[in-house]
Design a protein around this motif. Structure first.
Motif, PDB file in Angstrom:
ATOM      1  N   ALA A 124     -14.185  29.920 -10.397  1.00 12.53           N
ATOM      2  CA  ALA A 124     -13.001  29.816  -9.547  1.00 12.53           C
ATOM      3  C   ALA A 124     -13.424  29.695  -8.095  1.00 12.53           C
ATOM      4  N   THR A 125     -12.723  28.836  -7.347  1.00 12.37           N
ATOM      5  CA  THR A 125     -12.995  28.675  -5.919  1.00 12.37           C
ATOM      6  C   THR A 125     -11.686  28.679  -5.160  1.00 12.37           C
ATOM      7  N   ALA A 126     -11.753  29.017  -3.896  1.00  9.02           N
ATOM      8  CA  ALA A 126     -10.542  29.084  -3.092  1.00  9.02           C
ATOM      9  C   ALA A 126     -10.039  27.703  -2.701  1.00  9.02           C
ATOM     10  N   GLY A 127     -10.947  26.853  -2.187  1.00 10.80           N
ATOM     11  CA  GLY A 127     -10.514  25.552  -1.701  1.00 10.80           C
ATOM     12  C   GLY A 127     -10.838  24.419  -2.627  1.00 10.80           C
ATOM     13  N   GLY A 128     -11.903  24.545  -3.409  1.00 12.68           N
ATOM     14  CA  GLY A 128     -12.294  23.496  -4.324  1.00 12.68           C
ATOM     15  C   GLY A 128     -12.941  22.311  -3.642  1.00 12.68           C
ATOM     16  N   HIS A 129     -13.267  22.430  -2.364  1.00  9.02           N
ATOM     17  CA  HIS A 129     -13.809  21.295  -1.615  1.00  9.02           C
ATOM     18  C   HIS A 129     -15.320  21.349  -1.612  1.00  9.02           C
ATOM     19  N   GLU A 130     -15.937  20.231  -1.930  1.00 10.13           N
ATOM     20  CA  GLU A 130     -17.389  20.134  -1.887  1.00 10.13           C
ATOM     21  C   GLU A 130     -17.799  19.315  -0.675  1.00 10.13           C
ATOM     22  N   HIS A 131     -18.953  19.658  -0.139  1.00 11.44           N
ATOM     23  CA  HIS A 131     -19.480  18.909   0.989  1.00 11.44           C
ATOM     24  C   HIS A 131     -20.657  18.069   0.542  1.00 11.44           C
ATOM     25  N   GLU A 132     -21.061  17.154   1.394  1.00 14.09           N
ATOM     26  CA  GLU A 132     -22.123  16.221   1.039  1.00 14.09           C
ATOM     27  C   GLU A 132     -23.369  16.954   0.580  1.00 14.09           C
ATOM     28  N   GLU A 147     -16.371  28.403   0.142  1.00  9.32           N
ATOM     29  CA  GLU A 147     -15.514  29.574   0.029  1.00  9.32           C
ATOM     30  C   GLU A 147     -14.693  29.730   1.293  1.00  9.32           C
ATOM     31  N   GLU A 148     -13.437  30.023   1.141  1.00  5.52           N
ATOM     32  CA  GLU A 148     -12.552  30.272   2.272  1.00  5.52           C
ATOM     33  C   GLU A 148     -12.262  31.762   2.361  1.00  5.52           C
ATOM     34  N   PRO A 149     -11.762  32.228   3.514  1.00  2.00           N
ATOM     35  CA  PRO A 149     -11.367  33.626   3.616  1.00  2.00           C
ATOM     36  C   PRO A 149     -10.380  33.976   2.524  1.00  2.00           C
ATOM     37  N   GLY A 150     -10.598  35.140   1.920  1.00  2.00           N
ATOM     38  CA  GLY A 150      -9.711  35.573   0.856  1.00  2.00           C
ATOM     39  C   GLY A 150     -10.148  35.111  -0.512  1.00  2.00           C
ATOM     40  N   ALA A 151     -11.314  34.459  -0.599  1.00  2.00           N
ATOM     41  CA  ALA A 151     -11.745  33.920  -1.884  1.00  2.00           C
ATOM     42  C   ALA A 151     -11.967  35.006  -2.912  1.00  2.00           C
ATOM     43  N   GLU A 152     -12.460  36.171  -2.491  1.00  2.00           N
ATOM     44  CA  GLU A 152     -12.712  37.238  -3.462  1.00  2.00           C
ATOM     45  C   GLU A 152     -11.423  37.673  -4.127  1.00  2.00           C
ATOM     46  N   GLU A 153     -10.333  37.770  -3.336  1.00  2.00           N
ATOM     47  CA  GLU A 153      -9.063  38.149  -3.926  1.00  2.00           C
ATOM     48  C   GLU A 153      -8.585  37.088  -4.894  1.00  2.00           C
ATOM     49  N   LEU A 249      -6.057  29.727  -6.687  1.00  2.00           N
ATOM     50  CA  LEU A 249      -5.668  29.549  -8.077  1.00  2.00           C
ATOM     51  C   LEU A 249      -4.250  30.029  -8.347  1.00  2.00           C
ATOM     52  N   THR A 250      -3.796  31.024  -7.582  1.00  2.00           N
ATOM     53  CA  THR A 250      -2.426  31.506  -7.732  1.00  2.00           C
ATOM     54  C   THR A 250      -1.525  30.730  -6.790  1.00  2.00           C
ATOM     55  N   PRO A 251      -0.556  29.965  -7.311  1.00  2.00           N
ATOM     56  CA  PRO A 251       0.198  29.056  -6.459  1.00  2.00           C
ATOM     57  C   PRO A 251       1.059  29.739  -5.418  1.00  2.00           C
ATOM     58  N   GLU A 252       1.381  31.037  -5.597  1.00  2.00           N
ATOM     59  CA  GLU A 252       2.209  31.732  -4.616  1.00  2.00           C
ATOM     60  C   GLU A 252       1.402  32.200  -3.405  1.00  2.00           C
ATOM     61  N   ASP A 253       0.056  32.093  -3.456  1.00  2.00           N
ATOM     62  CA  ASP A 253      -0.762  32.514  -2.328  1.00  2.00           C
ATOM     63  C   ASP A 253      -0.348  31.758  -1.071  1.00  2.00           C
ATOM     64  N   GLU A 254      -0.160  32.485   0.022  1.00  2.00           N
ATOM     65  CA  GLU A 254       0.162  31.853   1.290  1.00  2.00           C
ATOM     66  C   GLU A 254      -1.140  31.552   2.021  1.00  2.00           C
ATOM     67  N   PRO A 255      -1.451  30.275   2.262  1.00  2.00           N
ATOM     68  CA  PRO A 255      -2.694  29.952   2.959  1.00  2.00           C
ATOM     69  C   PRO A 255      -2.645  30.399   4.410  1.00  2.00           C
ATOM     70  N   ALA A 256      -3.785  30.805   4.920  1.00  2.00           N
ATOM     71  CA  ALA A 256      -3.873  31.218   6.313  1.00  2.00           C
ATOM     72  C   ALA A 256      -3.699  29.999   7.217  1.00  2.00           C
ATOM     73  N   PRO A 257      -3.218  30.203   8.455  1.00  2.00           N
ATOM     74  CA  PRO A 257      -3.080  29.082   9.389  1.00  2.00           C
ATOM     75  C   PRO A 257      -4.378  28.308   9.576  1.00  2.00           C
TER      76      PRO A 257
END
Length: 332
Positions: A124-132, A147-153, A249-257
């Motif tokens: 599981a990943t928070a953003g799912g974005h891969e870099h080069e 990993e983004e802030p809050g990924a552990e949660e 992964l949880t769709p109700e999560d509010e993303p940080a600004p």
């Protein structure tokens, strides 16, 4: 959270005892109503779909998640716990629905089939974005995602830190169907060959769907999909796409600004024309990003459940998703 979990455990224990005590007197609740069919409980829609297709008229399938309801947050009522108790087979995905996990642990025993055990799940990943330079080896993309802030949660919402949305890769769903046929054959040996044959037929359909995706997404102007819900890692890995998730992964999560700003910047960088949202939750976050970057919004359905009154099924919704992807990514 600890208090809520404890209360849920107590409630499940109490309702489980009531279900056991009243099983013999509950002939009108649907359980055991047809002795000629195997009574199966499926935790949510994709598992209902595959069970009905593999089981055919030899099974009676009850879906614990109602149409239109977001299945992550399903809370079982006493009647549903009784259904788990009485079922001859319970098909679920450990880590996806905590209340189902608890009911299975307390009531189902060896009558449970955890589809997460069929093949290794992606991390599981928070953003799912891969870099080069990341994700160069097959199957490692999700493990190396940023990993983004809050990924552990957010990891806690997956199956032991794993992404549960395995059904969005048709080839993985075919593997689940094969194993399900084995489990049904163990429960109902007289019709084991029928279950195997139906699983093989479903595999043929799913492989055809896989071919449609492979060809449809082979040549595209872009390969980045921006999604409100980070549910598409399996689909992205299978078809060499890059998922940029707004929330976890949880769709109700509010993303940080900060995350909203990062996604907007990436959307501009990749000249994204479409921000995807899903059917069972609010589109407001996707609409916010779309306004920011001058894009439009469209549905990309994670197929966690169908809408009430829907006449579609897994296969038709997956084909609708393919059409949406081809338009958004500029595929020819």
């Amino acid at each position: 959270m600890v208090i809520r979990s404890a209360l849920r455990t107590v409630a499940l224990a109490a309702t489980g005892l009531l279900a056991l005590a009243g099983a013999a007197a509950c002939g009108d609740d649907g359980s055991g109503a047809d002795p000629d069919r195997v009574d199966v409980v499926a935790a949510f829609y994709p598992l209902q779909f595959v069970t009905e297709r593999v089981g055919g008229d030899a099974v009676r399938v009850t879906n614990l998640a109602k149409p239109g309801a977001e299945p992550h947050d399903l809370e079982l009522n006493p009647g549903q716990v009784g259904q788990v108790t009485d079922a001859e087979l319970v098909v679920y995905l450990a880590g996806f629905q905590p209340s189902v996990d608890e009911a299975v642990q307390q009531q189902a025993g060896d009558r449970a089939f955890d589809v997460a055990t069929v093949q290794p799940l992606l991390a599981a990943t928070a953003g799912g974005h891969e870099h080069e330079g990341e994700g160069e080896h097959e199957g490692e993309g999700a493990d190396h995602a940023t990993e983004e802030p809050g990924a552990e949660e957010e990891h806690a919402e997956g199956a032991n830190g794993k992404d549960p949305h395995v059904w969005l890769d048709p080839t993985r769903l075919a593997g689940i169907a094969d194993k399900l046929a084995e489990r049904l054959g163990a429960v109902d040996p007289d019709r084991a060959a029928d279950y195997t044959a139906r699983a093989k037929a479903l595999r043929t359909e799913l492989e055809a769907l896989d071919s449609e995706y492979t060809q449809g997404l082979k040549t595209c102007q872009r390969r980045e999909l921006v999604t409100s819900h980070t549910a598409f890692a399996y689909l992205a890995e299978r078809y060499q796409l890059e998922q940029i998730g707004i929330s976890g992964l949880t769709p109700e999560d509010e993303p940080a600004p900060q995350r909203l700003a990062e996604v907007a910047a990436e959307a501009r960088e990749h000249k994204t024309t479409t921000i995807f949202f899903e059917t069972l939750v609010s589109p407001k976050v996707a609409e916010t990003i779309a306004r920011e970057v001058g894009a439009k919004t469209a549905v990309l359905d994670p197929i966690e459940g169908l809408q009430p009154g829907s006449t579609g099924d897994y296969l038709s919704v997956m084909r609708n998703n393919l059409g949406a992807l081809k338009t958004a990514l500029g595929c020819s």
